[in-house]
Write a protein that holds these residues in place. Sequence first.
Motif, PDB file in Angstrom:
ATOM      1  N   TRP A 198      55.369  47.303  31.171  1.00 23.36           N
ATOM      2  CA  TRP A 198      55.361  47.169  32.630  1.00 23.36           C
ATOM      3  C   TRP A 198      54.015  46.622  33.101  1.00 23.36           C
ATOM      4  O   TRP A 198      53.930  45.722  33.940  1.00 23.36           O
ATOM      5  N   VAL A 199      52.945  47.178  32.548  1.00 20.30           N
ATOM      6  CA  VAL A 199      51.595  46.724  32.898  1.00 20.30           C
ATOM      7  C   VAL A 199      51.410  45.259  32.505  1.00 20.30           C
ATOM      8  O   VAL A 199      50.846  44.455  33.268  1.00 20.30           O
ATOM      9  N   ALA A 200      51.883  44.892  31.314  1.00 12.21           N
ATOM     10  CA  ALA A 200      51.720  43.520  30.847  1.00 12.21           C
ATOM     11  C   ALA A 200      52.462  42.538  31.750  1.00 12.21           C
ATOM     12  O   ALA A 200      51.940  41.471  32.098  1.00 12.21           O
ATOM     13  N   ILE A 201      53.689  42.881  32.136  1.00 18.01           N
ATOM     14  CA  ILE A 201      54.473  41.990  32.989  1.00 18.01           C
ATOM     15  C   ILE A 201      53.819  41.842  34.364  1.00 18.01           C
ATOM     16  O   ILE A 201      53.729  40.736  34.921  1.00 18.01           O
ATOM     17  N   THR A 202      53.340  42.960  34.899  1.00 15.81           N
ATOM     18  CA  THR A 202      52.667  42.902  36.210  1.00 15.81           C
ATOM     19  C   THR A 202      51.407  42.051  36.142  1.00 15.81           C
ATOM     20  O   THR A 202      51.121  41.246  37.046  1.00 15.81           O
ATOM     21  N   ALA A 203      50.637  42.219  35.066  1.00 14.26           N
ATOM     22  CA  ALA A 203      49.409  41.436  34.912  1.00 14.26           C
ATOM     23  C   ALA A 203      49.717  39.945  34.818  1.00 14.26           C
ATOM     24  O   ALA A 203      49.010  39.109  35.401  1.00 14.26           O
ATOM     25  N   MET A 204      50.784  39.593  34.095  1.00  9.11           N
ATOM     26  CA  MET A 204      51.144  38.179  33.982  1.00  9.11           C
ATOM     27  C   MET A 204      51.626  37.623  35.318  1.00  9.11           C
ATOM     28  O   MET A 204      51.379  36.449  35.634  1.00  9.11           O
ATOM     29  N   ALA A 205      52.295  38.446  36.118  1.00  7.54           N
ATOM     30  CA  ALA A 205      52.718  37.999  37.444  1.00  7.54           C
ATOM     31  C   ALA A 205      51.513  37.722  38.336  1.00  7.54           C
ATOM     32  O   ALA A 205      51.470  36.720  39.071  1.00  7.54           O
ATOM     33  N   LEU A 206      50.505  38.604  38.269  1.00  8.14           N
ATOM     34  CA  LEU A 206      49.293  38.385  39.064  1.00  8.14           C
ATOM     35  C   LEU A 206      48.525  37.161  38.578  1.00  8.14           C
ATOM     36  O   LEU A 206      47.959  36.409  39.389  1.00  8.14           O
ATOM     37  N   ALA A 207      48.515  36.941  37.255  1.00  6.20           N
ATOM     38  CA  ALA A 207      47.845  35.748  36.731  1.00  6.20           C
ATOM     39  C   ALA A 207      48.550  34.486  37.206  1.00  6.20           C
ATOM     40  O   ALA A 207      47.905  33.471  37.508  1.00  6.20           O
ATOM     41  N   TYR A 208      49.853  34.547  37.293  1.00  7.06           N
ATOM     42  CA  TYR A 208      50.614  33.402  37.802  1.00  7.06           C
ATOM     43  C   TYR A 208      50.252  33.114  39.258  1.00  7.06           C
ATOM     44  O   TYR A 208      50.101  31.950  39.655  1.00  7.06           O
ATOM     45  N   MET A 209      50.094  34.185  40.044  1.00  6.20           N
ATOM     46  CA  MET A 209      49.684  33.988  41.442  1.00  6.20           C
ATOM     47  C   MET A 209      48.309  33.344  41.522  1.00  6.20           C
ATOM     48  O   MET A 209      48.058  32.467  42.362  1.00  6.20           O
ATOM     49  N   GLY A 210      47.390  33.761  40.639  1.00 12.59           N
ATOM     50  CA  GLY A 210      46.064  33.137  40.629  1.00 12.59           C
ATOM     51  C   GLY A 210      46.129  31.669  40.278  1.00 12.59           C
ATOM     52  O   GLY A 210      45.382  30.847  40.840  1.00 12.59           O
ATOM     53  N   CYS A 211      47.014  31.320  39.345  1.00 14.72           N
ATOM     54  CA  CYS A 211      47.175  29.912  38.979  1.00 14.72           C
ATOM     55  C   CYS A 211      47.660  29.083  40.163  1.00 14.72           C
ATOM     56  O   CYS A 211      47.187  27.960  40.403  1.00 14.72           O
ATOM     57  N   LEU A 212      48.619  29.638  40.925  1.00 16.43           N
ATOM     58  CA  LEU A 212      49.126  28.914  42.091  1.00 16.43           C
ATOM     59  C   LEU A 212      48.036  28.690  43.124  1.00 16.43           C
ATOM     60  O   LEU A 212      47.945  27.605  43.732  1.00 16.43           O
ATOM     61  N   VAL A 213      47.227  29.688  43.345  1.00 16.55           N
ATOM     62  CA  VAL A 213      46.133  29.541  44.317  1.00 16.55           C
ATOM     63  C   VAL A 213      45.163  28.452  43.881  1.00 16.55           C
ATOM     64  O   VAL A 213      44.644  27.672  44.698  1.00 16.55           O
ATOM     65  N   ALA A 214      44.916  28.371  42.569  1.00 19.38           N
ATOM     66  CA  ALA A 214      43.936  27.414  42.060  1.00 19.38           C
ATOM     67  C   ALA A 214      44.411  25.972  42.170  1.00 19.38           C
ATOM     68  O   ALA A 214      43.615  25.068  42.433  1.00 19.38           O
ATOM     69  N   VAL A 215      45.707  25.759  41.945  1.00 18.56           N
ATOM     70  CA  VAL A 215      46.194  24.370  41.891  1.00 18.56           C
ATOM     71  C   VAL A 215      46.810  23.904  43.211  1.00 18.56           C
ATOM     72  O   VAL A 215      47.264  22.761  43.299  1.00 18.56           O
ATOM     73  N   THR A 216      46.852  24.758  44.225  1.00 22.09           N
ATOM     74  CA  THR A 216      47.455  24.374  45.512  1.00 22.09           C
ATOM     75  C   THR A 216      46.392  23.768  46.418  1.00 22.09           C
ATOM     76  O   THR A 216      45.322  24.362  46.625  1.00 22.09           O
ATOM     77  N   PRO A 217      46.648  22.588  46.996  1.00 21.32           N
ATOM     78  CA  PRO A 217      45.663  21.979  47.907  1.00 21.32           C
ATOM     79  C   PRO A 217      45.545  22.763  49.207  1.00 21.32           C
ATOM     80  O   PRO A 217      46.393  23.582  49.545  1.00 21.32           O
TER      81      PRO A 217
END
Length: 466
Positions: free
Chosen positions: A389-408
């Motif tokens: 559960w912790v691993a899946i949640t962490a990967m979801a948050l990492a995905y959100m960080g990726c979106l923030v980084a690549v969004t203009p």
Amino acid sequence: MDRRLYDAAVLGNKISLLNLLREDALLLDRFITGRYPETPLHVASMLGHLEFVDEVLARKPELAKEVDSRNSSPLHLASAKGYLQVAKSLLQVNPDMCLVSDIDGRNPLHIAAMKGHLGLLRELVQARPWAARVLMEQGETILHACVRCNQLEALKLLVERVSDHEFVNCKNGDGNTILHLAIAAKQTEAINLLISSTAIDVNCVNEDGFTALDLLSQNQRDATDKEIVESLRRMGVTHATDHPLSDSQLKAIRTKILLSTWDQHQPNALPKPKKRKHGKRLVSSNKNGDWLERKRNTLMLVASLLAAMAFQAGVNPPSGVWQDNDQSEESNHRAGLSVLADNYPFVYTFFLICNTTGFLASLSIILLLISGLPLRLRFFMWVLMVVMWVAITAMALAYMGCLVAVTPDHSYSSLIKILGCATLVWIGLMLVLLLGHTIRLIFRLIKCLFKLAMRLVKLISGPHAL
């Protein structure tokens, strides 16, 4: 096999065999040096052509130990068909073939006993008596095979020749002795033979905790049951269960004993009755083991995928890496380093923490599952699921960080709305799961406390009742 040689073996034509050997003196040797589905000796032994068998054995006695595609020797085939003279010829050449087991775990003695070929069985036992003590698949003895196939005369012969206390009381993989099998099948003559002429333990219990007497109807409606019960009572047989079993329970138990390990080619096709003891339903250990095994396999698969995703995102961070070196005041960077780390340090740190957490959590699950530790309890599996559960949640948050980084910048408002809705849905799902597990835990706790309170009441009221 050459067609002419095969036809000669099928017909038992000794003259044709000799003619073929004149043409090719090494014809039979090729069956020794190579691997063939069957030899001419197999064919002739299966069809009972004694003269052909003797001629082949006289020229190449080594063929007696060759096995076919099912690991059956010529002696196996002769034993199955009951060809006594052919079996004697094979035994004179190589009596040790009595010890060889085929693909089903049966040696020639097992096959002869199951087919009821008494004369042949007697010869085989005389040649190699200890071959009768070899266990078949699922731990069954040759005596189990006699009872299953209802071969009373073969059972008598073996009891006279090779039986002793340990051998007669041997249990199969389900913990059943030959007496359990005989009673489950209501073989009265076999039961009388066992209790009168052998050292069978009449009060032995199987893995379900049942003695031989427990397998018979308590009301004794059947005349056969009455006769068996009277014989057992004279030998001092007792019940192992505290409560009588219903007719349906008895039928299920007998069916399980008779069918278990019988179809060795299709073991999953046989229904396995649920275990009962003292009239209460017990959870089958096989069912619990299957549940745990499914959970382990699922966790291993998901953890491997998450670890691969996290590793890939770590070595290839969002926005990529710098392709050149630039030491100017406006843009100070080096080739191979993360672009996101220089442009958005806070976002990169957040991404790095989440991605590393998910990666380490996934690796921890994989390490625990392959460590060989006895993780057979549901509690440990739940712990692993929480880590997942912790691993899946962490990967979801990492995905959100990726979106923030690549969004203009001009698309930030849309991104915030999407991430906000996704976060609310995710939090709602987590709360539902947490609530469900909490309620389940509370019910289990209340049940345990209730049982404990009932035990304390019994202990306190016990002395007063006396």
